[in-house]
Design an enzyme around this catalytic site. Sequence first.
Site, PDB file in Angstrom:
ATOM      1  N   GLY A 107      89.574 -91.692 -26.052  1.00  0.00           N
ATOM      2  CA  GLY A 107      89.437 -90.766 -24.937  1.00  0.00           C
ATOM      3  C   GLY A 107      89.157 -89.368 -25.472  1.00  0.00           C
ATOM      4  O   GLY A 107      88.291 -88.657 -24.984  1.00  0.00           O
ATOM      5  N   ALA A 108      89.904 -89.006 -26.529  1.00  0.00           N
ATOM      6  CA  ALA A 108      89.736 -87.696 -27.133  1.00  0.00           C
ATOM      7  C   ALA A 108      90.404 -87.686 -28.496  1.00  0.00           C
ATOM      8  O   ALA A 108      91.198 -88.574 -28.800  1.00  0.00           O
ATOM      9  CB  ALA A 108      90.364 -86.623 -26.256  1.00  0.00           C
ATOM     10  N   MET A 109      90.078 -86.688 -29.287  1.00  0.00           N
ATOM     11  CA  MET A 109      90.648 -86.603 -30.635  1.00  0.00           C
ATOM     12  C   MET A 109      91.005 -85.162 -30.960  1.00  0.00           C
ATOM     13  O   MET A 109      90.183 -84.261 -30.819  1.00  0.00           O
ATOM     14  CB  MET A 109      89.637 -87.163 -31.644  1.00  0.00           C
ATOM     15  CG  MET A 109      90.083 -87.074 -33.087  1.00  0.00           C
ATOM     16  SD  MET A 109      91.585 -88.071 -33.363  1.00  0.00           S
ATOM     17  CE  MET A 109      92.386 -87.066 -34.609  1.00  0.00           C
ATOM     18  N   GLU A 110      92.243 -84.985 -31.458  1.00  0.00           N
ATOM     19  CA  GLU A 110      92.832 -83.653 -31.585  1.00  0.00           C
ATOM     20  C   GLU A 110      92.435 -82.869 -32.839  1.00  0.00           C
ATOM     21  O   GLU A 110      93.199 -82.000 -33.264  1.00  0.00           O
ATOM     22  CB  GLU A 110      94.352 -83.798 -31.551  1.00  0.00           C
ATOM     23  CG  GLU A 110      94.984 -84.494 -32.787  1.00  0.00           C
ATOM     24  CD  GLU A 110      95.197 -85.996 -32.622  1.00  0.00           C
ATOM     25  OE1 GLU A 110      94.480 -86.605 -31.804  1.00  0.00           O
ATOM     26  OE2 GLU A 110      96.057 -86.558 -33.312  1.00  0.00           O
TER      27      GLU A 110
ATOM     28  N   GLU B 276      95.860 -83.333 -26.121  1.00  0.00           N
ATOM     29  CA  GLU B 276      95.262 -82.952 -27.406  1.00  0.00           C
ATOM     30  C   GLU B 276      95.746 -81.567 -27.847  1.00  0.00           C
ATOM     31  O   GLU B 276      95.930 -81.320 -29.043  1.00  0.00           O
ATOM     32  CB  GLU B 276      93.730 -82.977 -27.336  1.00  0.00           C
ATOM     33  CG  GLU B 276      93.123 -84.306 -26.865  1.00  0.00           C
ATOM     34  CD  GLU B 276      93.674 -85.550 -27.548  1.00  0.00           C
ATOM     35  OE1 GLU B 276      94.171 -85.444 -28.691  1.00  0.00           O
ATOM     36  OE2 GLU B 276      93.627 -86.637 -26.934  1.00  0.00           O
TER      37      GLU B 276
HETATM   38  N1  BES Z   1      94.874 -89.228 -31.585  1.00  0.00           N
HETATM   39  C1  BES Z   1      94.364 -89.846 -30.418  1.00  0.00           C
HETATM   40  C2  BES Z   1      92.966 -90.369 -30.565  1.00  0.00           C
HETATM   41  C3  BES Z   1      92.853 -91.702 -31.254  1.00  0.00           C
HETATM   42  C4  BES Z   1      93.173 -92.855 -30.567  1.00  0.00           C
HETATM   43  C5  BES Z   1      92.420 -91.801 -32.540  1.00  0.00           C
HETATM   44  C6  BES Z   1      93.070 -94.083 -31.205  1.00  0.00           C
HETATM   45  C7  BES Z   1      92.326 -93.005 -33.179  1.00  0.00           C
HETATM   46  C8  BES Z   1      92.639 -94.166 -32.513  1.00  0.00           C
HETATM   47  C9  BES Z   1      94.367 -88.870 -29.251  1.00  0.00           C
HETATM   48  O1  BES Z   1      95.305 -87.856 -29.347  1.00  0.00           O
HETATM   49  C10 BES Z   1      94.732 -89.654 -28.043  1.00  0.00           C
HETATM   50  O2  BES Z   1      95.806 -90.137 -27.977  1.00  0.00           O
HETATM   51  N2  BES Z   1      93.825 -89.790 -27.089  1.00  0.00           N
HETATM   52  C11 BES Z   1      94.056 -90.583 -25.907  1.00  0.00           C
HETATM   53  C12 BES Z   1      94.141 -89.746 -24.672  1.00  0.00           C
HETATM   54  C13 BES Z   1      95.529 -89.350 -24.317  1.00  0.00           C
HETATM   55  C14 BES Z   1      95.554 -88.520 -23.063  1.00  0.00           C
HETATM   56  C15 BES Z   1      96.480 -90.495 -24.167  1.00  0.00           C
HETATM   57  C16 BES Z   1      92.893 -91.541 -25.776  1.00  0.00           C
HETATM   58  O3  BES Z   1      92.007 -91.508 -26.619  1.00  0.00           O
HETATM   59  O4  BES Z   1      92.888 -92.329 -24.841  1.00  0.00           O
HETATM   60 ZN    ZN Z   2      97.247 -88.457 -29.029  1.00  0.00          ZN
END
Ligand code: BES
Ligand code: ZN
Length: 987
Positions: A373-376, A410
């Site tokens: 969904g997104a990456m921090e 994020e």
């Molecule tokens: N750090 C994650 C992104 C991620 C997810 C990287 C899986 C590698 C593998 C990010 O902070 C995250 O959790 N994104 C969520 C959205 C959030 C609002 C729950 C996502 O990608 O759905």
């Molecule tokens: Zn996260």
Amino acid sequence: MKTTSGGYVVSKCRALLLLIVFIGSLIAVGVLVYFLADRPYPAAATNGATASASSSSSSTTTNKKDQHHEMNGSNNKNVRLPRAVLPVRYDVRLFPVLEKGNFSILGQVSIDLECQMETDRIVLHSADIVVDPKSVKVIEQGKSSGKTLMVASDGGIHYDIEMEFLVIRLCPKHKDKLVKGANYTLSMNYVGNLTDQLRGLYRSTYKEDGVEKYMAVSQMEPTDARRAFPCFDEPNMKAIFSVTLGRHRDMTALSNMPLINTTQMQVTLLHHLNLFILHPEGMDGFYWDHFAPSVPMSTYLVAFIVANFTQVEADVGNATWKFNIYARPSASNQAQYAREIGPKIQAFFEDYFQIPFPLPKQDMIAIPDFAAGAMENWGLITYRETALLYDEKKSSVNNKERVCEVIAHELAHQWFGNLVTMDWWTDLWLNEGFASYAEYLGSEHVEPGLKWLQQFVTRDLQDVMSLDALESSHPISVVVHHPNEINEIFDRISYGKGATIIRMLAAFLGEKTFRQGLTNYLKSRQYGNAVQDDLWDALTKQAKANKVPLPTGVKQIMDTWTLKMGFPVVMVTRDYDNSSVFLSQERFLMQRSNASSQDKTVYLWWVPLTYTTDFQTIGSTWLADGQTSKKHELSIPADKNQWLIFNVDQMGYYRINYDSQNWQMIGQQLMTNHTAISAINRAQIMDDSLNLAEAGQLDYETALNLTRYLEHETDYVPWDSALSSLGYISSMMSRTSAYGLLKKHFRTIITPLYNLVGFDQKVGEDLLTTKLRINAVSWACSMGNKDCISRSVNSYAQWMADPENIDLISPNLKGTVTCTAIREGDEIEWEFALNRYLASNVASEQAVLLSSMSCSEKPWILAKMLEMSLNSTSGIRKQDAARVISQVAYNSLGRYMSFNFIRNNFDELRKVFPSTFSSMSGIIKAVASSFNTELELKELMQFRVEKSVGLSGAERATQQSIDRAKNNLNWMRQNYHKVVDWLQRIY
Ligand code: BES
Ligand code: ZN
């Protein structure tokens, strides 16, 4: 033509062509080198690499765990890097070649190393990268500055493909060694692939004015930085990153830190890259952008972007940082909402954590192709378009909520995760669980109308309970090694359960103590790493300082929630004559197939209990992790005719069951004046009672009778709970003869609400009313409410007659209207939605249309959708393929078709979802979630056996699906007739 300076003038196009041809041949050579280098490495050397790993404390523990695993026959090799040398600083220079037919990465990396113990080799990560062997240099820094160590000519550069290691060995003949305490610089040139696999540094594609455009973007977490540049790709090997990105003059480059200067790409630099030789004049359209050195950080947070995007600058008041949003030029008008809330949430977290955001800028960018969904990434957060962009006219309140939630999540990571990082992926839940908790605080700050603190219970707590009630759940804290295993734990347990137990912790410590402890923890570990015990220590200290009465240490309490899987159900039995209650706990399981999974000496928790009889006075107590057989007795001065409710506002992660008299009294209260019970507890009562009934611990009659109060309910959260629990019954019964009767009942429940909120949106109504309407209309239509269906079909027909008119259907109802019209309609309704999907420039609108398209009841249309999901020319992006297959599976007609599709196209699916198998997990869960016949279960189990190799990384999800199918089967046996009897009695 010869020029005065002795170079040749080559036209730009020709230069580029030459460059491309050269890169092409280079890749060919590279590939050759790659395979030639892939010889078995001498055994002694491998041992050496592992032996030197014991130099640091954190890897020593991992080794022990590995040995333990090996003894258990598990095939986990030690995937951890040795700690003989540690990175201090990286200089990364990357040129992503964005030319069709030649997508590649030309790179140069130079890493300053500190030697911790004598060694003759450097082991770091690298995957799908070809290093130019001649360019590899190890230079000693300091006194004898400039001394170059010899890399072994034979086997000096070795790729361990399975481990994703690059091993650089010094020449044994020269007896060169890296010595403890000395510093070195390792540098090399390499070529990588700019694939479309959504990981490492990859390419994303989109159209601008009908023309295909490319961009390069990175996604490193958890273990893909090694695909962009050779690096020490573990979260506790923090270093400073100085990034330089090559780009064409029409493009912009972005990285974690701000740009400091730009230089022309020169032939000398290209020479320096030692990768190809080209005349300088050909390169005049290319530049190097140099970025400021970063703060110390983990490799998984590094970000690189080269794109031709539009920048939207946000107003930050008197903040110390800049804040920008980036999007494709034609989508940049959808960045306003993010622009408005982004800086506010960042400022909120500065205040919440009492630590300023340490970087001079924050960028947030919407990427057309994005796996998560997104990456921090620190200072350069990347998003899927649906998670950042919002179109006032075309997106729904749910899209707005999603954007708000993701941004807050994020931004919370910028502190919790980026500034202080988990030591290893075993503690991933600490990162994700915390951000998933804090996102509610940040969101509540900017969008209070959505009542985030209430919604928490349905979105996270109750949602994860349904997974955690399976025998095949897993503890929050899991030992992981291999990238597949690491990817697998980005699941609801780490996120939802993590968030839930942190919320519970904040509640029993008190907000003030929790926040102070948190700030101390972050400050004392900033720019470093931590394990969960470090957080518990900081909180225990603060609890002592603030004299918070606790039955034991924070660690002892929290260990029962992080190290054990599942959660308890607390049984409350009242002694009505003596004003007392008896309490006992037991692991809550939907179904128990194995006695040990409820072992009363293991599955006990420290349970913070709260209770009330009036929501004015709240009592509290603890159930200890040793209290089983002896029942805990509590004296509560409650009138015998007064209900008693436990787990006030559902702050605790457990279910509550009562004796039948107390359930009756709660039911009466709900029917007479439900607002005497808080909205969250009404949601809790719906969820607990229906799930207890599902598990056979409460009779369905009691649970279903409780739902009858819903005719008076107008709040969003209790409705949301009730509908998702009732949704389960509906999914079990949708292919049974009694479905008609069930639909009738659900229509009876939902119609008053539907009539109350109405089909049309009112001007100025609050956001939760709009959300309530979305649910009411969706249920009314799917349960066969005639008014709902005809209004939907009519609105859709009007839209088909006037496709560009966006005022005909509110974006909030577009999903249901489209779904209903397609379900009731024919091919042309579906085709129309497909065309609107392909024509739309708004990703959130596209997502709504795509999922509604799976409502068709024509098997051949569903088959077509499944095929489109894997066809790269269909207009469906790879990132959305898994969702399409899942959506088709949620259609009761499409369920089995999806399953067949997965079985028949398994190899193809594996290619589409290379390592991030969470997509595969999602599909399997979607397909099997409603399996409830012997045959389906049998086929699912056979599928697991047949595809066992390909399912690596989705094993747990497959097991969970099997468990769920077993539960469902059991439900049909035990409960189906009871529900039907109840329905027959009331109708
Ligand atoms: N750090 C994650 C992104 C991620 C997810 C990287 C899986 C590698 C593998 C990010 O902070 C995250 O959790 N994104 C969520 C959205 C959030 C609002 C729950 C996502 O990608 O759905
Ligand atoms: Zn996260």
